[in-house]
Design a protein around this motif. Sequence first.
Motif, PDB file in Angstrom:
ATOM      1  N   ASN A  20     -64.917  22.575  48.102  1.00 24.45           N
ATOM      2  CA  ASN A  20     -64.805  23.744  47.043  1.00 24.45           C
ATOM      3  C   ASN A  20     -64.925  23.030  45.697  1.00 24.45           C
ATOM      4  O   ASN A  20     -65.727  23.580  44.757  1.00 24.45           O
ATOM      5  CB  ASN A  20     -63.534  24.562  47.227  1.00 24.45           C
ATOM      6  CG  ASN A  20     -63.587  25.619  48.302  1.00 24.45           C
ATOM      7  OD1 ASN A  20     -64.612  25.846  48.996  1.00 24.45           O
ATOM      8  ND2 ASN A  20     -62.196  25.733  48.890  1.00 24.45           N
ATOM      9  N   THR A  21     -64.328  21.888  45.476  1.00 22.69           N
ATOM     10  CA  THR A  21     -64.266  21.390  43.979  1.00 22.69           C
ATOM     11  C   THR A  21     -65.271  20.563  43.997  1.00 22.69           C
ATOM     12  O   THR A  21     -65.984  20.596  42.879  1.00 22.69           O
ATOM     13  CB  THR A  21     -63.173  20.499  44.091  1.00 22.69           C
ATOM     14  OG1 THR A  21     -61.795  20.918  44.575  1.00 22.69           O
ATOM     15  CG2 THR A  21     -62.941  19.772  42.557  1.00 22.69           C
ATOM     16  N   LYS A  22     -65.951  20.035  44.977  1.00 21.90           N
ATOM     17  CA  LYS A  22     -67.316  19.408  44.992  1.00 21.90           C
ATOM     18  C   LYS A  22     -68.414  20.427  44.303  1.00 21.90           C
ATOM     19  O   LYS A  22     -69.141  20.256  43.548  1.00 21.90           O
ATOM     20  CB  LYS A  22     -67.932  19.029  46.287  1.00 21.90           C
ATOM     21  CG  LYS A  22     -69.307  18.236  46.390  1.00 21.90           C
ATOM     22  CD  LYS A  22     -69.530  17.840  47.652  1.00 21.90           C
ATOM     23  CE  LYS A  22     -71.000  17.344  47.634  1.00 21.90           C
ATOM     24  NZ  LYS A  22     -71.453  16.583  48.892  1.00 21.90           N
ATOM     25  N   ALA A  23     -68.448  21.777  45.014  1.00 28.20           N
ATOM     26  CA  ALA A  23     -69.531  22.850  44.650  1.00 28.20           C
ATOM     27  C   ALA A  23     -69.333  23.090  43.206  1.00 28.20           C
ATOM     28  O   ALA A  23     -70.092  23.383  42.168  1.00 28.20           O
ATOM     29  CB  ALA A  23     -69.063  24.134  45.489  1.00 28.20           C
ATOM     30  N   VAL A  24     -67.971  23.154  42.621  1.00 27.78           N
ATOM     31  CA  VAL A  24     -67.811  23.441  41.039  1.00 27.78           C
ATOM     32  C   VAL A  24     -68.214  22.129  40.384  1.00 27.78           C
ATOM     33  O   VAL A  24     -69.028  22.540  39.202  1.00 27.78           O
ATOM     34  CB  VAL A  24     -66.126  23.546  40.863  1.00 27.78           C
ATOM     35  CG1 VAL A  24     -66.090  23.963  39.261  1.00 27.78           C
ATOM     36  CG2 VAL A  24     -65.850  24.804  41.461  1.00 27.78           C
ATOM     37  N   ALA A  25     -68.030  21.240  40.890  1.00 28.82           N
ATOM     38  CA  ALA A  25     -68.405  19.831  40.107  1.00 28.82           C
ATOM     39  C   ALA A  25     -69.968  19.676  39.879  1.00 28.82           C
ATOM     40  O   ALA A  25     -70.421  19.279  38.747  1.00 28.82           O
ATOM     41  CB  ALA A  25     -67.839  18.656  40.663  1.00 28.82           C
ATOM     42  N   GLU A  26     -70.558  20.076  41.076  1.00 31.18           N
ATOM     43  CA  GLU A  26     -72.038  20.017  41.130  1.00 31.18           C
ATOM     44  C   GLU A  26     -72.649  20.992  39.978  1.00 31.18           C
ATOM     45  O   GLU A  26     -73.793  20.893  39.487  1.00 31.18           O
ATOM     46  CB  GLU A  26     -72.672  20.006  42.537  1.00 31.18           C
ATOM     47  CG  GLU A  26     -72.301  18.865  43.264  1.00 31.18           C
ATOM     48  CD  GLU A  26     -73.034  19.095  44.715  1.00 31.18           C
ATOM     49  OE1 GLU A  26     -72.961  20.157  45.228  1.00 31.18           O
ATOM     50  OE2 GLU A  26     -73.014  18.264  45.177  1.00 31.18           O
ATOM     51  N   GLU A  27     -71.990  22.046  40.059  1.00 32.88           N
ATOM     52  CA  GLU A  27     -72.629  23.202  39.267  1.00 32.88           C
ATOM     53  C   GLU A  27     -72.216  22.782  37.554  1.00 32.88           C
ATOM     54  O   GLU A  27     -73.205  22.870  36.807  1.00 32.88           O
ATOM     55  CB  GLU A  27     -71.588  24.623  39.256  1.00 32.88           C
ATOM     56  CG  GLU A  27     -72.069  25.758  38.443  1.00 32.88           C
ATOM     57  CD  GLU A  27     -73.548  26.135  38.645  1.00 32.88           C
ATOM     58  OE1 GLU A  27     -74.154  26.671  37.527  1.00 32.88           O
ATOM     59  OE2 GLU A  27     -74.272  25.971  39.712  1.00 32.88           O
ATOM     60  N   ILE A  28     -71.170  22.115  37.468  1.00 33.65           N
ATOM     61  CA  ILE A  28     -70.819  21.701  35.927  1.00 33.65           C
ATOM     62  C   ILE A  28     -72.026  20.701  35.791  1.00 33.65           C
ATOM     63  O   ILE A  28     -72.247  20.701  34.553  1.00 33.65           O
ATOM     64  CB  ILE A  28     -69.474  21.163  35.966  1.00 33.65           C
ATOM     65  CG1 ILE A  28     -68.383  22.142  36.151  1.00 33.65           C
ATOM     66  CG2 ILE A  28     -69.296  20.437  34.734  1.00 33.65           C
ATOM     67  CD1 ILE A  28     -67.101  21.804  36.244  1.00 33.65           C
ATOM     68  N   HIS A  29     -72.086  19.705  36.749  1.00 37.35           N
ATOM     69  CA  HIS A  29     -73.107  18.624  36.477  1.00 37.35           C
ATOM     70  C   HIS A  29     -74.622  19.274  36.319  1.00 37.35           C
ATOM     71  O   HIS A  29     -75.388  18.714  35.328  1.00 37.35           O
ATOM     72  CB  HIS A  29     -73.319  17.726  37.694  1.00 37.35           C
ATOM     73  CG  HIS A  29     -74.076  16.470  37.511  1.00 37.35           C
ATOM     74  ND1 HIS A  29     -74.954  16.146  38.347  1.00 37.35           N
ATOM     75  CD2 HIS A  29     -74.191  15.590  36.418  1.00 37.35           C
ATOM     76  CE1 HIS A  29     -75.925  15.107  38.069  1.00 37.35           C
ATOM     77  NE2 HIS A  29     -75.505  14.845  36.925  1.00 37.35           N
ATOM     78  N   LYS A  30     -74.739  20.417  36.708  1.00 37.19           N
ATOM     79  CA  LYS A  30     -76.088  21.002  36.834  1.00 37.19           C
ATOM     80  C   LYS A  30     -76.172  21.502  35.295  1.00 37.19           C
ATOM     81  O   LYS A  30     -77.323  21.570  34.668  1.00 37.19           O
ATOM     82  CB  LYS A  30     -76.192  22.212  37.760  1.00 37.19           C
ATOM     83  CG  LYS A  30     -77.684  22.801  37.559  1.00 37.19           C
ATOM     84  CD  LYS A  30     -77.635  24.196  38.650  1.00 37.19           C
ATOM     85  CE  LYS A  30     -78.762  24.908  38.451  1.00 37.19           C
ATOM     86  NZ  LYS A  30     -78.811  26.009  39.446  1.00 37.19           N
ATOM     87  N   GLN A  31     -75.420  22.007  34.609  1.00 35.03           N
ATOM     88  CA  GLN A  31     -75.301  22.564  33.526  1.00 35.03           C
ATOM     89  C   GLN A  31     -75.103  21.513  32.055  1.00 35.03           C
ATOM     90  O   GLN A  31     -75.644  21.810  31.131  1.00 35.03           O
ATOM     91  CB  GLN A  31     -74.118  23.631  33.407  1.00 35.03           C
ATOM     92  CG  GLN A  31     -74.102  24.813  34.062  1.00 35.03           C
ATOM     93  CD  GLN A  31     -73.163  25.948  33.850  1.00 35.03           C
ATOM     94  OE1 GLN A  31     -72.768  26.054  32.778  1.00 35.03           O
ATOM     95  NE2 GLN A  31     -72.837  26.837  34.930  1.00 35.03           N
ATOM     96  N   VAL A  32     -74.307  20.610  32.505  1.00 36.10           N
ATOM     97  CA  VAL A  32     -74.095  19.794  31.406  1.00 36.10           C
ATOM     98  C   VAL A  32     -74.873  18.424  31.398  1.00 36.10           C
ATOM     99  O   VAL A  32     -74.716  17.400  30.260  1.00 36.10           O
ATOM    100  CB  VAL A  32     -72.591  19.418  31.154  1.00 36.10           C
ATOM    101  CG1 VAL A  32     -71.680  20.512  30.852  1.00 36.10           C
ATOM    102  CG2 VAL A  32     -71.947  18.344  32.187  1.00 36.10           C
ATOM    103  N   GLY A  33     -75.217  17.975  32.659  1.00 35.29           N
ATOM    104  CA  GLY A  33     -76.131  16.958  32.782  1.00 35.29           C
ATOM    105  C   GLY A  33     -75.306  15.682  32.835  1.00 35.29           C
ATOM    106  O   GLY A  33     -74.092  15.685  33.312  1.00 35.29           O
ATOM    107  N   GLY A  34     -75.499  14.459  32.322  1.00 35.90           N
ATOM    108  CA  GLY A  34     -74.858  13.298  32.469  1.00 35.90           C
ATOM    109  C   GLY A  34     -74.698  12.856  33.916  1.00 35.90           C
ATOM    110  O   GLY A  34     -75.665  12.743  34.413  1.00 35.90           O
TER     111      GLY A  34
END
Length: 211
Positions: free
Chosen positions: A67-81
């Motif tokens: 679950n937390t991985k899914a959120v992290a990957e979506e954040i990464h998709k939006q902010v880059g880095g």
Amino acid sequence: MNRRDFLKLAGVSLLSLAALTMGCGSFNAAKADAPAPKVKQSTSEGASQNMNNGKKILVAYFSWSGNTKAVAEEIHKQVGGDIVEIVPATPYSETYSVTVAKAKAEQAANARPAISTKIADFEQYDTIYLGYPNWWGSMPMPVATFIDTYKMSGKKVAPFFTHGGGGVQRCMSDLKARAQGANFTDYLCLSGSSAKNSQGEITSWVKKTQN
């Protein structure tokens, strides 16, 4: 050996070599699916500086159920880095009750389980998106190990949490106590059941972290 026998033998050798090569390729592909605790960098040049006036971003997360991985990957998709998973050196059991008991014991002992995560140049990052699930009202102890290892004083830290019904509880307060000197944004807290379908909520929160 006549020419015909030689060609037959050569053909068998080539077929054997091809089979061996295909087998090695499959083995390497299987290894590639194993957890990779090292930093995964964005594929676009300069993508790790695409937010907050060119400051470098790291998304770091711990996840057991995904679950937390899914959120992290979506954040990464939006902010880059860059993105990295906080991986315990000794994996937790896939059996829920066993992991629950171990997590409770580690928290009671204020343990620091070893992690295999390696970040070569943590100092380069200005903004850290740090996420983990609520375990027994607070952070999983491998996250405490990560915080002790990679000092966040002076960095902008955007925390995000997932939970199974307990909400944020001490996740934020304990993080502030452990990562003293960091500059915290408002946190994001999502239920585990909605974590994989919260793109809109994540987008709204990400915009707040950019201020």
